[in-house]
Design an enzyme around this catalytic site. Sequence first.
Site, PDB file in Angstrom:
ATOM      1  N   GLY A  48       0.787  -1.235   0.000  1.00 39.32           N
ATOM      2  CA  GLY A  48       0.000   0.000   0.000  1.00 39.32           C
ATOM      3  C   GLY A  48       0.813   1.275   0.000  1.00 39.32           C
ATOM      4  O   GLY A  48       0.369   2.299  -0.522  1.00 39.32           O
ATOM      5  N   GLU A 103       3.821   4.736   5.835  1.00 36.95           N
ATOM      6  CA  GLU A 103       2.629   3.887   5.691  1.00 36.95           C
ATOM      7  C   GLU A 103       1.557   4.606   4.891  1.00 36.95           C
ATOM      8  O   GLU A 103       1.500   5.833   4.865  1.00 36.95           O
ATOM      9  CB  GLU A 103       2.068   3.540   7.074  1.00 36.95           C
ATOM     10  CG  GLU A 103       2.454   2.146   7.576  1.00 36.95           C
ATOM     11  CD  GLU A 103       1.773   1.005   6.821  1.00 36.95           C
ATOM     12  OE1 GLU A 103       1.328   1.203   5.669  1.00 36.95           O
ATOM     13  OE2 GLU A 103       1.701  -0.093   7.391  1.00 36.95           O
ATOM     14  N   ASP A 104       0.709   3.822   4.271  1.00 34.79           N
ATOM     15  CA  ASP A 104      -0.437   4.410   3.582  1.00 34.79           C
ATOM     16  C   ASP A 104      -1.581   4.669   4.555  1.00 34.79           C
ATOM     17  O   ASP A 104      -2.218   5.717   4.506  1.00 34.79           O
ATOM     18  CB  ASP A 104      -0.908   3.523   2.419  1.00 34.79           C
ATOM     19  CG  ASP A 104      -1.122   2.074   2.831  1.00 34.79           C
ATOM     20  OD1 ASP A 104      -0.477   1.630   3.795  1.00 34.79           O
ATOM     21  OD2 ASP A 104      -1.941   1.382   2.200  1.00 34.79           O
ATOM     22  N   ASP A 107      -5.139   1.770  10.541  1.00 34.32           N
ATOM     23  CA  ASP A 107      -6.541   1.440  10.798  1.00 34.32           C
ATOM     24  C   ASP A 107      -6.648   1.093  12.284  1.00 34.32           C
ATOM     25  O   ASP A 107      -6.795   1.970  13.136  1.00 34.32           O
ATOM     26  CB  ASP A 107      -6.902   0.265   9.884  1.00 34.32           C
ATOM     27  CG  ASP A 107      -8.378   0.143   9.624  1.00 34.32           C
ATOM     28  OD1 ASP A 107      -9.134   0.259  10.598  1.00 34.32           O
ATOM     29  OD2 ASP A 107      -8.791  -0.068   8.486  1.00 34.32           O
ATOM     30  N   LYS A 135      -7.274   6.359  10.704  1.00 32.50           N
ATOM     31  CA  LYS A 135      -8.692   6.296  11.102  1.00 32.50           C
ATOM     32  C   LYS A 135      -8.753   6.304  12.620  1.00 32.50           C
ATOM     33  O   LYS A 135      -8.691   5.237  13.249  1.00 32.50           O
ATOM     34  CB  LYS A 135      -9.329   5.005  10.584  1.00 32.50           C
ATOM     35  CG  LYS A 135      -9.479   4.922   9.087  1.00 32.50           C
ATOM     36  CD  LYS A 135     -10.135   3.595   8.723  1.00 32.50           C
ATOM     37  CE  LYS A 135     -10.334   3.440   7.247  1.00 32.50           C
ATOM     38  NZ  LYS A 135     -10.785   2.075   6.903  1.00 32.50           N
ATOM     39  N   PHE A 156     -14.262   2.151   4.395  1.00 36.49           N
ATOM     40  CA  PHE A 156     -13.285   1.480   3.542  1.00 36.49           C
ATOM     41  C   PHE A 156     -12.892   2.379   2.373  1.00 36.49           C
ATOM     42  O   PHE A 156     -13.749   2.847   1.631  1.00 36.49           O
ATOM     43  CB  PHE A 156     -13.847   0.151   3.038  1.00 36.49           C
ATOM     44  CG  PHE A 156     -12.766  -0.758   2.536  1.00 36.49           C
ATOM     45  CD1 PHE A 156     -12.022  -1.519   3.422  1.00 36.49           C
ATOM     46  CD2 PHE A 156     -12.467  -0.818   1.185  1.00 36.49           C
ATOM     47  CE1 PHE A 156     -10.995  -2.341   2.971  1.00 36.49           C
ATOM     48  CE2 PHE A 156     -11.451  -1.641   0.718  1.00 36.49           C
ATOM     49  CZ  PHE A 156     -10.716  -2.401   1.623  1.00 36.49           C
ATOM     50  N   ASP A 163      -6.031  -0.903  -1.762  1.00 34.65           N
ATOM     51  CA  ASP A 163      -6.756  -1.805  -2.655  1.00 34.65           C
ATOM     52  C   ASP A 163      -8.060  -2.327  -2.064  1.00 34.65           C
ATOM     53  O   ASP A 163      -8.284  -2.271  -0.852  1.00 34.65           O
ATOM     54  CB  ASP A 163      -5.885  -3.016  -2.979  1.00 34.65           C
ATOM     55  CG  ASP A 163      -5.765  -3.980  -1.791  1.00 34.65           C
ATOM     56  OD1 ASP A 163      -5.372  -3.522  -0.699  1.00 34.65           O
ATOM     57  OD2 ASP A 163      -6.094  -5.170  -1.942  1.00 34.65           O
ATOM     58  N   ARG A 169      -5.499   0.152  -6.712  1.00 30.05           N
ATOM     59  CA  ARG A 169      -4.290   0.783  -6.170  1.00 30.05           C
ATOM     60  C   ARG A 169      -3.797   1.914  -7.065  1.00 30.05           C
ATOM     61  O   ARG A 169      -3.165   2.848  -6.600  1.00 30.05           O
ATOM     62  CB  ARG A 169      -3.165  -0.253  -6.037  1.00 30.05           C
ATOM     63  CG  ARG A 169      -3.394  -1.321  -4.973  1.00 30.05           C
ATOM     64  CD  ARG A 169      -2.087  -2.072  -4.716  1.00 30.05           C
ATOM     65  NE  ARG A 169      -2.273  -3.366  -4.076  1.00 30.05           N
ATOM     66  CZ  ARG A 169      -2.328  -3.565  -2.763  1.00 30.05           C
ATOM     67  NH1 ARG A 169      -2.220  -2.540  -1.946  1.00 30.05           N
ATOM     68  NH2 ARG A 169      -2.491  -4.758  -2.257  1.00 30.05           N
TER      69      ARG A 169
HETATM   70  C1  PRP Z   1      -2.772  -2.145   5.299  1.00 28.79           C
HETATM   71  C2  PRP Z   1      -1.872  -0.939   5.556  1.00 28.79           C
HETATM   72  C3  PRP Z   1      -1.264  -1.231   6.891  1.00 28.79           C
HETATM   73  C4  PRP Z   1      -2.334  -2.035   7.584  1.00 28.79           C
HETATM   74  C5  PRP Z   1      -3.063  -1.138   8.533  1.00 28.79           C
HETATM   75  O1  PRP Z   1      -2.028  -3.148   4.698  1.00 28.79           O
HETATM   76  O2  PRP Z   1      -0.882  -0.777   4.552  1.00 28.79           O
HETATM   77  O3  PRP Z   1      -0.056  -1.945   6.779  1.00 28.79           O
HETATM   78  O4  PRP Z   1      -3.242  -2.518   6.583  1.00 28.79           O
HETATM   79  O5  PRP Z   1      -4.033  -1.850   9.251  1.00 28.79           O
HETATM   80  P1  PRP Z   1      -4.043  -1.915  10.844  1.00 28.79           P
HETATM   81  O6  PRP Z   1      -3.712  -0.549  11.368  1.00 28.79           O
HETATM   82  O7  PRP Z   1      -5.466  -2.328  11.172  1.00 28.79           O
HETATM   83  O8  PRP Z   1      -3.060  -2.940  11.290  1.00 28.79           O
HETATM   84  P2  PRP Z   1      -2.670  -4.463   4.067  1.00 28.79           P
HETATM   85  O9  PRP Z   1      -2.618  -5.571   5.067  1.00 28.79           O
HETATM   86  O10 PRP Z   1      -4.017  -4.127   3.498  1.00 28.79           O
HETATM   87  O11 PRP Z   1      -1.643  -4.840   2.911  1.00 28.79           O
HETATM   88  P3  PRP Z   1      -1.295  -4.060   1.536  1.00 28.79           P
HETATM   89  O12 PRP Z   1      -0.582  -2.779   1.939  1.00 28.79           O
HETATM   90  O13 PRP Z   1      -0.408  -4.986   0.797  1.00 28.79           O
HETATM   91  O14 PRP Z   1      -2.584  -3.765   0.813  1.00 28.79           O
END
Ligand code: PRP
Length: 184
Positions: A48, A103-104, A107, A135, A156, A163, A169
């Site tokens: 991400g 980070e992107d 959550d 968030k 979401f 994604d 993406r």
């Molecule tokens: C997303 C994002 C963080 C994580 C955040 O990655 O890049 O790493 O989720 O979530 P959290 O705060 O609830 O732990 P994802 O697992 O979707 O993988 P990706 O970046 O490959 O899409």
Amino acid sequence: MQEKDLGADLRSVLITKQEIDARLAELAAKIDAGYEGKDLLLVGVLKGAVMVMADLARALATPVTMDWMAISSYGAGTQSSGVVRILKDLDTDIKDKHVLIVEDIIDSGLTLSWLLSNLGSREPASLEIMTLLRKPEAAKVDIDVKWVGFDIPSEFVVGYGLDYGEKYRNLPFIGTLAPHVYGG
Ligand code: PRP
């Protein structure tokens, strides 16, 4: 991929490309000031963070090196569990280096909480976090994040690296999807 290419799949544009660019320029200036005279290693979390890493790195005046980690959380569906395994570790030793995790999205915060403790144990000179999105309502753990692009509602979002089922993406903006995309 643009707004028009999404057609009826798009519900709304939450943050435009222009807003992302402007915010990254502001944050880059603050990050430059924070690391003046220091070498900085940016650590991107795949997949991400690819877009924000690329744009933030180019907005910085500070010379940086970049490294990547791929991690996977054992969790059902769209929820992260906090139990993480490393799919690809860093190529570099971060001991005594100034490390900024890019980070992107944060959550629940569980992924970053794990990452902070993992990278922290490698004894970097400093370890900070920059995230494009956060968030606040979804937080399950309290994480000290130094630089945040935008706080967003707990819904979401896709685009700009984020994604749904590995798609969307390559949208240049952050948006939300129509319910029918999720089978609603
Ligand atoms: C997303 C994002 C963080 C994580 C955040 O990655 O890049 O790493 O989720 O979530 P959290 O705060 O609830 O732990 P994802 O697992 O979707 O993988 P990706 O970046 O490959 O899409």
